[in-house]
Enzyme design. Structure first.
Site, mmCIF file in Angstrom:
data_model
loop_
_atom_site.group_PDB
_atom_site.id
_atom_site.type_symbol
_atom_site.label_atom_id
_atom_site.label_comp_id
_atom_site.label_asym_id
_atom_site.label_seq_id
_atom_site.Cartn_x
_atom_site.Cartn_y
_atom_site.Cartn_z
ATOM 1 N N ASP A 198 38.739 38.954 23.081
ATOM 2 C CA ASP A 198 39.855 39.384 23.701
ATOM 3 C C ASP A 198 40.687 38.718 24.674
ATOM 4 O O ASP A 198 40.452 37.453 24.855
ATOM 5 C CB ASP A 198 39.419 40.919 24.362
ATOM 6 C CG ASP A 198 38.736 40.786 25.643
ATOM 7 O OD1 ASP A 198 38.917 39.747 26.319
ATOM 8 O OD2 ASP A 198 38.026 41.652 26.117
ATOM 9 N N TYR A 229 28.073 46.076 34.074
ATOM 10 C CA TYR A 229 28.051 45.106 35.266
ATOM 11 C C TYR A 229 26.787 45.109 35.687
ATOM 12 O O TYR A 229 26.243 46.247 36.542
ATOM 13 C CB TYR A 229 29.082 45.876 36.187
ATOM 14 C CG TYR A 229 30.817 45.437 36.044
ATOM 15 C CD1 TYR A 229 31.111 44.029 35.438
ATOM 16 C CD2 TYR A 229 31.564 46.394 36.197
ATOM 17 C CE1 TYR A 229 32.309 44.007 35.204
ATOM 18 C CE2 TYR A 229 32.930 46.309 35.916
ATOM 19 C CZ TYR A 229 33.339 44.901 35.638
ATOM 20 O OH TYR A 229 34.796 44.692 35.170
ATOM 21 N N HIS A 288 39.136 38.201 30.682
ATOM 22 C CA HIS A 288 39.319 39.343 31.383
ATOM 23 C C HIS A 288 40.571 39.678 31.470
ATOM 24 O O HIS A 288 41.177 40.309 32.422
ATOM 25 C CB HIS A 288 38.378 39.136 33.032
ATOM 26 C CG HIS A 288 37.911 40.631 33.396
ATOM 27 N ND1 HIS A 288 36.512 40.752 33.301
ATOM 28 C CD2 HIS A 288 38.619 41.685 33.958
ATOM 29 C CE1 HIS A 288 36.212 42.133 33.933
ATOM 30 N NE2 HIS A 288 37.591 42.461 34.294
ATOM 31 N N GLN A 330 29.250 48.904 28.317
ATOM 32 C CA GLN A 330 29.457 47.596 29.050
ATOM 33 C C GLN A 330 28.730 47.588 30.543
ATOM 34 O O GLN A 330 29.020 48.677 31.163
ATOM 35 C CB GLN A 330 30.740 47.519 29.302
ATOM 36 C CG GLN A 330 31.139 46.186 30.174
ATOM 37 C CD GLN A 330 31.495 46.488 31.548
ATOM 38 O OE1 GLN A 330 32.086 47.312 31.970
ATOM 39 N NE2 GLN A 330 30.912 45.553 32.640
HETATM 40 C C1 FNR Z 1 39.553 45.347 32.484
HETATM 41 N N1 FNR Z 1 38.691 44.911 31.989
HETATM 42 C C2 FNR Z 1 37.356 45.088 32.017
HETATM 43 N N2 FNR Z 1 36.049 44.614 31.590
HETATM 44 C C3 FNR Z 1 35.125 44.769 31.772
HETATM 45 O O1 FNR Z 1 33.811 44.275 31.340
HETATM 46 N N3 FNR Z 1 34.719 46.084 32.538
HETATM 47 C C4 FNR Z 1 35.667 46.610 33.181
HETATM 48 O O2 FNR Z 1 35.331 47.654 33.950
HETATM 49 C C5 FNR Z 1 37.066 46.233 33.121
HETATM 50 N N4 FNR Z 1 38.027 46.903 33.546
HETATM 51 C C6 FNR Z 1 39.290 46.548 33.146
HETATM 52 C C7 FNR Z 1 40.473 47.323 34.091
HETATM 53 C C8 FNR Z 1 41.631 47.012 33.328
HETATM 54 C C9 FNR Z 1 42.656 47.784 34.116
HETATM 55 C C10 FNR Z 1 41.806 46.025 32.642
HETATM 56 C C11 FNR Z 1 43.476 45.673 32.104
HETATM 57 C C12 FNR Z 1 40.858 45.105 32.101
HETATM 58 C C13 FNR Z 1 39.015 43.493 30.953
HETATM 59 C C14 FNR Z 1 38.892 44.254 29.564
HETATM 60 O O3 FNR Z 1 37.865 44.718 29.004
HETATM 61 C C15 FNR Z 1 39.435 43.207 28.580
HETATM 62 O O4 FNR Z 1 38.859 42.071 28.761
HETATM 63 C C16 FNR Z 1 40.931 42.610 28.993
HETATM 64 O O5 FNR Z 1 41.868 43.989 29.113
HETATM 65 C C17 FNR Z 1 41.488 41.928 27.530
HETATM 66 O O6 FNR Z 1 42.811 41.653 27.940
HETATM 67 P P1 FNR Z 1 44.147 42.528 27.646
HETATM 68 O O7 FNR Z 1 44.150 42.985 25.962
HETATM 69 O O8 FNR Z 1 44.357 43.608 28.411
HETATM 70 O O9 FNR Z 1 45.167 41.231 27.562
#
Ligand code: FNR
Length: 384
Positions: free
Chosen positions: A311, A143, A280, A141
């Protein structure tokens, strides 16, 4: 057998099979900073609530007399077969949840054949995680840095370490308004963790050295700020710039954070191989629509040829099945696996993933669905 045994009560499982109880369990294993970061979200958590409500708007229709003795949970994504319809969503700085960090979770996923998506904000390096994931499926992934040389360096490393799919997150040019984290600050959380993808990147390191005349390790706080400025730049890249990533990434490019059907169309037009319908996990825009609510319109907008993944807010097997019936080709799981990981490390994470798969399998059987690829909206009714 599983009902006779009382899986959790009799310690056959270390984590609860119930989503809310699992969250309560995880709370006991995390400190205030890491707990707030994991459980929290944007604003008053309206989007997190909307994510759950969106699932409840749809109801499955049971079909008891279909022979579903041979079920298939496998999926095909970008021409590649995967045994698991679940994917581990990218989650940053995993070492604040368990000492084994991304390496432990990548290994847990690899053993189950669940694709592991490594975040750019990881506490382990791209190379270390690749080695822990071994032959398992792994995606990277991004950023998207506002510095092309750093982007290219990261892409090169991910490619050399055999990450097959590039997931580009588009909804985090700046972090959401997260009151709990704003109150406490991220620094206590990040002290000693480091962001190993940034801090280990040779191009970032050399730029930092030139700019400040010191090494990253000499002033971690400053390095951390510089790194965040580069990856959370505050200003989006453009759809036209997707071609830059396509040029330098030989595999599929998927954009994450799509909620509007028009954006899904623009992504396809820009050359993306797939989109991830996601908000997210309700951590970015508070008061936003529940992610599942936008899934059908997005599938309709881009057509069956485009891989639409999903998601945000998925907590049960029935949830996963609903997403498939609405057109998702795979579902990413975020917080629940991390809850299990915080409670009992690798084993806890695997129990959560296996629990979701078993629940999904039962839900398919009772809905008369043999193959996830055959799911469609005829298995659902909207609860108006
Ligand atoms: C995330 N998410 C996330 N997404 C991403 O693209 N890069 C990242 O570094 C992170 N970091 C991250 C940290 C934490 C603590 C959480 C809870 C979420 C978002 C993640 O990939 C995803 O989209 C969501 O967590 C999906 O929702 P649920 O299943 O947690 O409800």
């Amino acid at each position: 057998d599983i009902y006779h045994n009382g899986m959790f009560r009799n310690k056959l499982l270390r984590v609860s099979t119930d989503a809310s109880r699992l969250e309560e369990q995880a709370k006991k294993h995390l400190g205030v900073h890491s707990g707030n970061y994991l459980f929290g979200g944007a604003g008053e958590l309206a989007t997190q609530d909307a994510n759950r409500a969106a699932f409840k708007r749809w109801q499955l229709i049971p079909r008891p007399m279909v022979d579903t003795s041979k079920r298939s949970l496998g999926v095909t994504l970008f021409g590649q077969k995967y045994a698991s319809p679940l994917i581990q969503a990218p989650i940053g700085v995993q070492s604040i949840f368990h000492q084994d960090g991304e390496k432990g979770l990548a290994e847990a996923c690899s053993e189950l054949g669940v694709p592991f998506v490594l975040s750019t904000a990881a506490s382990s390096t791209i190379e270390e995680v690749a080695s822990a994931s071994g032959d398992g499926p792994r995606w990277f992934q991004l950023y998207w840095p506002n510095d092309d040389e750093i982007t290219l360096s990261i892409l090169r490393r991910a490619q050399e370490s055999k990450y097959s799919v590039l997931v580009v997150t588009l909804d985090t040019w700046s972090a959401g308004w997260r009151p709990l984290d704003l109150d406490l600050g991220y620094l206590p959380l990040l002290n000693g963790v480091g962001d190993q993808i940034g801090f280990s990147d040779p191009v970032f390191r050399s730029k930092f050295r030139k700019m400040h005349n010191i090494e990253v390790e000499d002033n971690i706080q400053l390095a951390s700020r510089e790194w965040l400025r580069i990856v959370l730049s505050g200003s989006p890249q453009s759809w036209e710039r997707i071609s830059f990533l396509k040029k330098h990434w030989p595999g599929p490019v998927v954009v994450k954070g799509i909620q509007h059907p028009d954006d899904a169309k623009l992504a396809v037009k820009a050359g993306c191989d797939g989109v991830i319908v996601s908000n997210h996990g309700g951590r970015q825009l508070d008061g936003a629509v529940g992610s599942l609510q936008m899934l059908p319109a997005i599938v309709d907008a881009v057509g069956k040829e485009t891989s639409v993944l999903f998601d945000s807010g998925t907590r049960t097997g029935a949830d996963i099945l609903k997403a498939f019936c609405l057109g998702a080709k795979a579902v990413l799981i975020g917080r629940p696996t991390i809850y299990g990981y915080a409670v009992a490390g690798k084993q806890g994470a695997q129990e959560v993933l296996m629990g979701l798969l078993a629940d999904l399998d039962r839900s398919m059987s009772m809905s008369g669905i043999i193959d996830l690829q055959d799911c469609d909206r005829s298995s659902l009714v909207a609860n108006e």
